[in-house]
Design a protein around this motif. Structure first.
Motif, PDB file in Angstrom:
ATOM      1  N   PRO A 172       0.810  -1.231   0.000  1.00  0.00           N
ATOM      2  CA  PRO A 172       0.000   0.000   0.000  1.00  0.00           C
ATOM      3  C   PRO A 172       0.838   1.274   0.000  1.00  0.00           C
ATOM      4  N   VAL A 173       2.006   1.238   0.633  1.00  0.00           N
ATOM      5  CA  VAL A 173       2.874   2.420   0.624  1.00  0.00           C
ATOM      6  C   VAL A 173       3.377   2.690  -0.787  1.00  0.00           C
ATOM      7  N   GLN A 174       3.755   1.633  -1.488  1.00  0.00           N
ATOM      8  CA  GLN A 174       4.214   1.795  -2.872  1.00  0.00           C
ATOM      9  C   GLN A 174       3.106   2.383  -3.739  1.00  0.00           C
ATOM     10  N   HIS A 175       1.879   1.882  -3.590  1.00  0.00           N
ATOM     11  CA  HIS A 175       0.765   2.389  -4.383  1.00  0.00           C
ATOM     12  C   HIS A 175       0.493   3.854  -4.065  1.00  0.00           C
ATOM     13  N   SER A 176       0.540   4.225  -2.779  1.00  0.00           N
ATOM     14  CA  SER A 176       0.275   5.616  -2.404  1.00  0.00           C
ATOM     15  C   SER A 176       1.341   6.555  -2.949  1.00  0.00           C
ATOM     16  N   LEU A 228       1.999   5.905   5.594  1.00  0.00           N
ATOM     17  CA  LEU A 228       3.309   5.760   6.239  1.00  0.00           C
ATOM     18  C   LEU A 228       3.189   5.710   7.754  1.00  0.00           C
ATOM     19  N   LEU A 229       2.355   6.579   8.315  1.00  0.00           N
ATOM     20  CA  LEU A 229       2.221   6.617   9.767  1.00  0.00           C
ATOM     21  C   LEU A 229       1.599   5.339  10.319  1.00  0.00           C
ATOM     22  N   GLY A 239      14.881   0.741   7.685  1.00  0.00           N
ATOM     23  CA  GLY A 239      14.722  -0.189   6.582  1.00  0.00           C
ATOM     24  C   GLY A 239      13.992   0.425   5.411  1.00  0.00           C
ATOM     25  N   ARG A 240      13.097  -0.365   4.807  1.00  0.00           N
ATOM     26  CA  ARG A 240      12.402   0.077   3.608  1.00  0.00           C
ATOM     27  C   ARG A 240      11.436   1.221   3.902  1.00  0.00           C
ATOM     28  N   ILE A 241      10.840   1.230   5.091  1.00  0.00           N
ATOM     29  CA  ILE A 241       9.931   2.327   5.425  1.00  0.00           C
ATOM     30  C   ILE A 241      10.677   3.658   5.437  1.00  0.00           C
ATOM     31  N   ASN A 242      11.909   3.658   5.916  1.00  0.00           N
ATOM     32  CA  ASN A 242      12.716   4.877   5.891  1.00  0.00           C
ATOM     33  C   ASN A 242      12.974   5.323   4.459  1.00  0.00           C
ATOM     34  N   TYR A 244      10.957   4.812   1.884  1.00  0.00           N
ATOM     35  CA  TYR A 244       9.723   5.411   1.385  1.00  0.00           C
ATOM     36  C   TYR A 244       9.430   6.743   2.066  1.00  0.00           C
ATOM     37  N   LEU A 245       9.820   6.872   3.318  1.00  0.00           N
ATOM     38  CA  LEU A 245       9.616   8.134   4.026  1.00  0.00           C
ATOM     39  C   LEU A 245      10.423   9.251   3.370  1.00  0.00           C
ATOM     40  N   LYS A 246      11.644   8.950   2.962  1.00  0.00           N
ATOM     41  CA  LYS A 246      12.473   9.952   2.278  1.00  0.00           C
ATOM     42  C   LYS A 246      11.837  10.359   0.941  1.00  0.00           C
ATOM     43  N   LEU A 247      11.278   9.390   0.235  1.00  0.00           N
ATOM     44  CA  LEU A 247      10.606   9.706  -1.027  1.00  0.00           C
ATOM     45  C   LEU A 247       9.376  10.584  -0.793  1.00  0.00           C
ATOM     46  N   TYR A 248       8.692  10.350   0.317  1.00  0.00           N
ATOM     47  CA  TYR A 248       7.539  11.195   0.646  1.00  0.00           C
ATOM     48  C   TYR A 248       7.980  12.639   0.916  1.00  0.00           C
ATOM     49  N   PHE A 249       9.046  12.803   1.713  1.00  0.00           N
ATOM     50  CA  PHE A 249       9.528  14.157   2.006  1.00  0.00           C
ATOM     51  C   PHE A 249      10.047  14.830   0.738  1.00  0.00           C
ATOM     52  N   LEU A 250      10.618  14.044  -0.164  1.00  0.00           N
ATOM     53  CA  LEU A 250      11.055  14.596  -1.442  1.00  0.00           C
ATOM     54  C   LEU A 250       9.858  15.137  -2.222  1.00  0.00           C
ATOM     55  N   ALA A 251       8.779  14.362  -2.282  1.00  0.00           N
ATOM     56  CA  ALA A 251       7.575  14.814  -2.984  1.00  0.00           C
ATOM     57  C   ALA A 251       6.994  16.061  -2.319  1.00  0.00           C
ATOM     58  N   GLN A 252       7.016  16.088  -1.003  1.00  0.00           N
ATOM     59  CA  GLN A 252       6.509  17.246  -0.269  1.00  0.00           C
ATOM     60  C   GLN A 252       7.313  18.499  -0.612  1.00  0.00           C
ATOM     61  N   ASP A 253       8.627  18.368  -0.659  1.00  0.00           N
ATOM     62  CA  ASP A 253       9.484  19.510  -0.971  1.00  0.00           C
ATOM     63  C   ASP A 253       9.288  19.964  -2.417  1.00  0.00           C
ATOM     64  N   LEU A 254       9.170  19.001  -3.333  1.00  0.00           N
ATOM     65  CA  LEU A 254       8.919  19.345  -4.735  1.00  0.00           C
ATOM     66  C   LEU A 254       7.605  20.110  -4.881  1.00  0.00           C
TER      67      LEU A 254
END
Length: 544
Positions: A172-176, A228-229, A239-242, A244-254
């Motif tokens: 589900p994280v990948q899909h989101s 994520l939460l 691990g992998r959640i970290n 995906y978390l970095k990718l989320y913050f990247l999208a937020q910054d973009l």
């Protein structure tokens, strides 16, 4: 060449958002159908299927532990609803009072969050399924059998869901994230359209499209954040959640960068009409839009992301074009050139961020703990949130009141007119009545047209395929189609669930005899829903 192609096709199929959901529904429905045929009791199909449907509608995104807790709460609510229906069913007045109180309270639970709203909605659905089962039973001595089968079907699907979430935790994280970057890419594309160097460009229309897309990006950001939460909880990311978390913050910054600045687009087009600088801005934004979409695809398919070198070259070309304009020393361009330099800085920063997306673990980022406050933290907090919604100005309060009165009106109608299979009126009312006038109108048209389409298809398929086994297979397939399309193509989903009902009832009786009652009940339920939204605390602004 065939094996890589087949492997890629299977990977793409597995990466589809609805594939896992549909597969779970397929296993649950097929397993129930096989059990009923093995025991030679086709009457088991209807309550088991209805319980599976209610449980699948109550499913929300969560970790397997959270899903297990949610399943326990869901089954408790389902059991209470089923028992209450069985106890009050023979007594119309107490039943009507209980229905009104339960409807209002369950709808108001939506103030606590989407998870509570989903479980409450599914509980209402299962309560009406219990009414349908009790109405079908008549004088049957097995008073509690259908209620137990409804809850058993819900538990069967719930256990499949928990097991799936335990095995495929990160899907589900990948899909989101993939959906987030897809929406972000569309936002970049619409932003690029503002830099069209055309005189008398209709900027207001493009700004409106951009604003609408921004709403979708924000919704995708919030959805990804919650996903994520649910996996993080109070634990530190690892691990992998970290990853995906970095990718989320990247999208937020973009998103913050691409939406933060507003430029004098028409003035830029007029001043630099004979220059290619705006075309180069537009080209770089379009390339970044494509990069966002490709990043989303890479996340969805779990493949490495390769940032195209064309983006870096486009940034260099834009910088060179801007330097050429500065060399001309035109005093009239001084303020506009400052805007272009700020734009170039923003685009360059976004290019560096996208280039780093191939290795997001190297990015800086920490969990935003303030996001954890979205859910109620205590019983007092939950009660306070509900109390704040208890006002006629609240959209949720108006919807709860409308839904309550609409279901009571439907209950009065079915006792007054006594239509055959009358409790389908309440089910139609529950699905059609929406919080807003516009949404109800759309849902009403889709529900009626889908029901008519499903009834016609069912009538034709009964004659073409009289075999009970083939009809059982059709029922399972129709159930899978319903869940695969209910959030995107509601007309098709309604046709599918209508087919499922017809084929299931044809396993134990006469499916032809359900066609006209189903159509009449759908029309009655839709009429009651439309009247409720139009007359009870109407949303006049939405109606205009």
């Amino acid at each position: 060449m065939r094996l890589p192609s087949l492997s890629l096709s299977l990977r793409r199929l597995w990466a589809l958002e609805k594939f896992g959901y549909s597969l779970r529904v397929l296993v649950a429905l097929a397993g129930s159908m096989v059990l009923s045929w093995y025991l030679r009791q086709p009457a088991l199909v209807i309550p088991l299927f209805l319980g599976i449907i209610a449980s699948a509608l109550a499913e929300t995104d969560d970790s397997w532990r959270g899903r297990l807790v949610a399943l326990a709460v869901t089954l408790l609510c389902f059991s209470i609803a089923a028992v209450a229906v069985q106890l009050l069913f023979p007594y119309p007045w107490p039943f009507a009072i209980g229905l009104a109180l339960a409807t209002f309270v369950l709808v108001m639970l939506g103030a606590l969050g989407e998870r509570y709203a989903t479980i409450a909605q599914a509980t209402l659905i299962l309560a009406i399924y219990s009414m349908i089962a009790a109405d079908q039973r008549g004088e049957n001595l097995h008073v509690w059998r259908d209620s137990m089968l409804l809850v058993a079907g819900a538990a069967w699907y719930g256990l499949l869901s928990v097991l799936w979430n335990a095995i495929f935790t990160h899907q589900p994280v990948q899909h989101s994230l993939a959906r987030l970057y897809r929406e972000l890419g569309e936002y970049f594309r619409l932003k690029a359209a503002l830099f069209e160097p055309v005189l008398q460009l209709d900027l207001e229309e493009r700004r409106l499209e951009l604003a609408q897309q921004n709403c979708r990006v924000v919704a995708a950001l919030n959805e990804t954040k919650e996903t994520l939460l649910h996996r993080l909880g109070n634990r530190p990311a690892g691990g992998r959640i970290n990853h995906y978390l970095k990718l989320y913050f990247l999208a937020q910054d973009l998103h913050e960068r691409v939406s933060s600045s507003h430029y004098p687009y028409q003035a830029l087009a007029e001043a630099f009409f004979h220059s290619d600088v705006l075309y180069r801005c537009q080209r770089l934004l379009k390339l970044q839009a494509r990069a966002c979409v490709e990043l989303g695809t890479a996340i969805r398919l779990r493949q490495p992301f390769v940032y195209s070198e064309a983006n870096a070259q486009a940034a260099k070309d834009l910088e060179a074009a801007l330097a050429h304009l500065r060399q001309q020393n035109n005093p009239a361009w001084r303020g506009l050139l400052r805007s272009l330099r700020a734009l170039l800085g923003n685009l360059t920063a976004m290019q560096r961020q996208l280039a780093s997306a191939s290795n997001p673990d190297a990015l800086e980022g920490t969990q935003d703990s303030s996001l954890l406050d979205r859910q109620p933290q205590s019983l007092r907090d939950a009660i306070s949130r509900i109390r704040l919604q208890c006002t006629p100005t609240s959209l949720l309060f108006r919807h709860a009141l409308r839904m309550t009165l609409a279901l009571i009106a439907g209950y009065v109608v079915l006792h007054t007119v006594q239509p055959e299979q009358g409790f389908w009126v309440l089910l139609t009312t529950l699905f059609v009545c929406q919080p807003s006038y516009g949404a109800t109108r759309i849902k009403l048209v889709q529900r009626i047209s889908g029901t008519v389409l499903g009834l016609i298809a069912g009538w034709a398929l009964f004659g073409l395929f009289p075999s009970q086994l083939i009809q059982a297979l059709f029922a399972v397939v129709a159930g899978v189609v319903f869940f695969a399309t209910r959030s995107s193509r509601y007309t098709l989903a309604t046709a599918a669930i209508t087919l499922l009902v017809l084929f299931c009832f044809n396993q134990v009786g006469d499916g032809y005899g359900l066609i006209w009652p189903r159509l009449i009940d759908t029309l009655l339920g839709s009429l009651i829903s439309a009247a409720a939204v139009f007359l009870i605390l109407p949303d006049w602004q939405g109606r205009r």
